[in-house]
Every structure is written in C-alpha cells, then in structure tokens.
Design a protein around this motif. Structure first.
Motif, PDB file in Angstrom:
ATOM      1  N   HIS A 268       0.643  -9.518  -3.422  1.00  0.00           N
ATOM      2  CA  HIS A 268      -0.055  -9.701  -2.154  1.00  0.00           C
ATOM      3  C   HIS A 268       0.372  -8.659  -1.120  1.00  0.00           C
TER       4      HIS A 268
ATOM      5  N   HIS B 246       0.480  -4.410  -0.188  1.00  0.00           N
ATOM      6  CA  HIS B 246      -0.187  -3.143  -0.496  1.00  0.00           C
ATOM      7  C   HIS B 246       0.697  -2.341  -1.461  1.00  0.00           C
TER       8      HIS B 246
ATOM      9  N   ARG C 238       1.857  -3.805   4.730  1.00  0.00           N
ATOM     10  CA  ARG C 238       0.471  -4.261   4.721  1.00  0.00           C
ATOM     11  C   ARG C 238       0.271  -5.355   3.673  1.00  0.00           C
TER      12      ARG C 238
ATOM     13  N   SER D 228      -2.162  -7.338   1.338  1.00  0.00           N
ATOM     14  CA  SER D 228      -3.471  -7.141   0.712  1.00  0.00           C
ATOM     15  C   SER D 228      -4.210  -8.474   0.679  1.00  0.00           C
TER      16      SER D 228
ATOM     17  N   THR E  95      -9.386  -6.102   2.215  1.00  0.00           N
ATOM     18  CA  THR E  95      -8.873  -5.580   3.478  1.00  0.00           C
ATOM     19  C   THR E  95      -7.370  -5.818   3.509  1.00  0.00           C
ATOM     20  N   TRP E  96      -6.714  -5.373   4.555  1.00  0.00           N
ATOM     21  CA  TRP E  96      -5.279  -5.609   4.649  1.00  0.00           C
ATOM     22  C   TRP E  96      -4.899  -5.973   6.073  1.00  0.00           C
ATOM     23  N   ARG E  97      -3.752  -6.596   6.203  1.00  0.00           N
ATOM     24  CA  ARG E  97      -3.233  -7.052   7.496  1.00  0.00           C
ATOM     25  C   ARG E  97      -1.797  -6.580   7.615  1.00  0.00           C
TER      26      ARG E  97
END
Length: 354
Positions: A274, A276, A302, A304, A309-311
């Motif tokens: 989970h 990046h 980040r 995933s 998208t990423w947060r």
C-alpha cells in the motif's frame, strides 16, 4: 471404583463371608492370582462365573452385571449387598466427595439442572434461588424470568431443536430478578441418550456472567470512543509483533489507505503493498533503524490508493521490547500529511514524493 461393578460386589462378598482369595481359588479350581485379578476388575469367563456364584450363594447375573440386569431380565428375587467396612468406607467417600463438590459448586455460583424428557420433570440444584431469584420447577417458570428480547430465540422451539440435534450448546441470555435487576447467565447444555441413542435427559450448568458482560461492554465502549476519536482526527494506527509476524491495523488506517477492513493486512510485508514502490526502500530503512535502536522514527511517503492515485502520508512509529518477552513491538500512527509536515523534520521517502 463404582459400587455397580463385578469387582466391587466380589470384594464385598469376600469380606462379608470372611473368605480369602486362596479359599475362593480352591473352591472354583483356579489360581489365587486369577481371583485377585477379578477383584481388580479383570474379566471372568462364564463357567468360572457360575462356579463362583454357586460358591458365594448368589445369583450369577447379579454378581456379574448388577441389579439393573436382574430387573431387565425379569428375574425373581433381589440380592442385597451386605454392609461391610469396605462399603462403609466407600459410602463415606462418596458422601465426602459430594459434600466437597456441593461446596465448590455453591462457592463458584454454579447451578446444575436436569430435565427428564420422559417424565418432563425439571430439577435444579439447591442454590438455584440464589442465582435466579426464585426456585424453578418447570420450563414454564423459567420462561417467566427470561428477558423478553432473549425469549425471541431461547424458547420451547429452541429446546426441541437442541434435543433433536443431540449436540451440546452454550447459551448466553438475560434474566430479570424479582427486584427488576437484569442478570446475564451462561448455560452449557447437553442431551443424554439411552442405549438406543434416544434422547432421555437434558443436563446443564449455569453461572452468572454479568461481571464479564459488563467488562466486555465497557471495553467495547472504550474501543468505540477511540475509533471515533481516531476518525475525527484522521489518524490510523497499526501494531506489529515481529517474532509472530502478527499485524493489527485500525479501521481508520484502512480508510486512510482505501482498504476494506475485512481485507486489512495481517502480516507486516503486506503493508508495503500500500506504499508507492519508489518510497518503500527509504521507509523500510527508517523502520529498520528504529527496530535496531528500539527508538522512534518519522517518515513521509506516498500511499498507493486502489484507484491508482496516491496520498502523501506521514508515519510516526516507536519500537520497543514487548512486555511479555524479548520480542519487539512496532507501533505506528499514520495520517494525511499537511504542508507543515514538510518543515517538521521528516523528509519525503523519495525526492519528488510531495
């Protein structure tokens, strides 16, 4: 040894008639050790049984199989087992054991009961009133004290289903005492069968579990409070017990990473799925350093998300020795990063992650 055994009846008769093992052996025509084996529960063949019963002047069916066999065969007459010192000691031991068991049962607050399916007779132990607030003599009287919400599922039909299944059950339910107090009860129930596998009796033990239920309810309320607070603050959490590779994640962590709580990671390696790919190595280095030093760490990376998208997430953790051994616990909090986090000492796990 039970009183209803061939060995016990034989030993009582030998004591009563003041016979030695050798005298019996001579009369029956076998060895003394063979007689000794009979008194210890050893098997006896038919011819020796008949000779032994004739020598002792008793019914051979009764000697080998007891009173119940005599009644089942419809044989005339009864044989009374004489009261000897052996029987007196045995009876005293039974009474002592029953007294100790009753004391232990009452001290533990355990109520026992038995329902005769043939006669519909229901018998409770003497401490029934202390638990239920009244004596119970029938299932109908029990239904009267059962909490209305629990009577929906615990009723005569439930008893019939339990008896038909012949399987043991454990039921937790509430009762209402005469003063209005509500008490939680745990009842363990089993169906007893006859030789033809037909249900003949239902037996059970019940105990007050109100304190346990209250503790469980209080714990649940505290967990709900923590979950609500975590959601309001937007903070997720996880804990990893390294040696067992046991991972626990909070519901808010799942929300933050877009994961269904039912599919939450259960092993540490699953966390990286989970994150990046470009940020995994730097984050893992920070975690390993904290594990080595039993220290804190703080890192940006980040997350995933399932929609590709990423947060940007800030993760703060602490490694320490587990309280029950030499293993290490790693506990971390995760939240969505804010602009101020970039100046708070944590750097992105990879250049360009922000």
């Amino acid at each position: 040894m039970s009183e209803d055994t061939f060995a016990f009846r034989l030993k009582v008769l030998l004591e009563h008639k003041k016979l030695s093992l050798q005298q019996v052996a001579d009369a029956v025509g076998i060895s003394r050790p063979a007689v000794h084996k009979w008194t210890r529960g050893g098997e006896i063949d038919y011819s020796n049984l008949r000779r032994l019963a004739a020598f002792l002047d008793v019914n051979w069916v009764w000697l080998r199989y007891g009173d119940e066999a005599v009644r089942d065969l419809g044989l005339a007459g009864t044989t009374e087992l004489p009261m000897t010192d052996l029987r007196r000691r045995y009876t005293a031991e039974i009474m002592s054991n029953e007294a100790r068991m009753k004391h232990a049962q009452e001290a533990a607050g355990i109520v026992t009961w038995e329902w005769n399916l043939v006669t519909d007779e229901l018998i409770y132990s003497s401490n029934c009133e202390k638990l239920y607030g009244r004596e119970i003599h029938s299932n109908e009287e029990f239904w009267e004290i059962l909490h209305p919400e629990d009577s929906i599922w615990l009723n005569a039909d439930a008893l019939k289903d339990m008896v038909a299944s012949k399987a043991p059950r454990v039921w937790d339910f509430r009762i209402i005492l005469p003063d209005g107090e509500i008490r939680w009860i745990e009842s363990r129930v089993a169906t007893l069968l006859d030789d033809a596998s037909r249900p003949v009796r239902v037996v059970g033990t019940t105990i007050d579990i109100s304190a346990r239920k209250e503790a469980e309810s209080a714990l649940l309320r505290r967990l709900q409070l923590l979950n609500d607070a975590a959601r309001i603050a937007g903070v997720g959490a996880w804990r990893w017990l390294r040696a067992q590779d046991e991972l626990i994640v909070s519901d808010e962590w799942c929300r933050l990473f877009g994961v269904d709580p039912a599919k939450a990671p259960r092993h540490y390696i699953e966390l990286s799925q989970h994150i990046h790919p470009d940020d995994r190595a730097a984050r893992e280095a920070a975690v390993n350093d904290a594990l080595a030093r039993r220290a804190d760490y703080r890192v940006l990376y980040r997350a995933s998300l399932p929609d590709d998208t990423w947060r940007l997430v800030v993760e703060q953790g602490h490694a320490r020795v587990a309280p029950h051994g030499e293993d290490v616990w790693l506990t971390a909090l995760c939240r969505a990063a804010q602009p101020a986090d970039m100046q708070a000492g944590a750097q992105p796990a990879q250049d360009g992650a922000a």
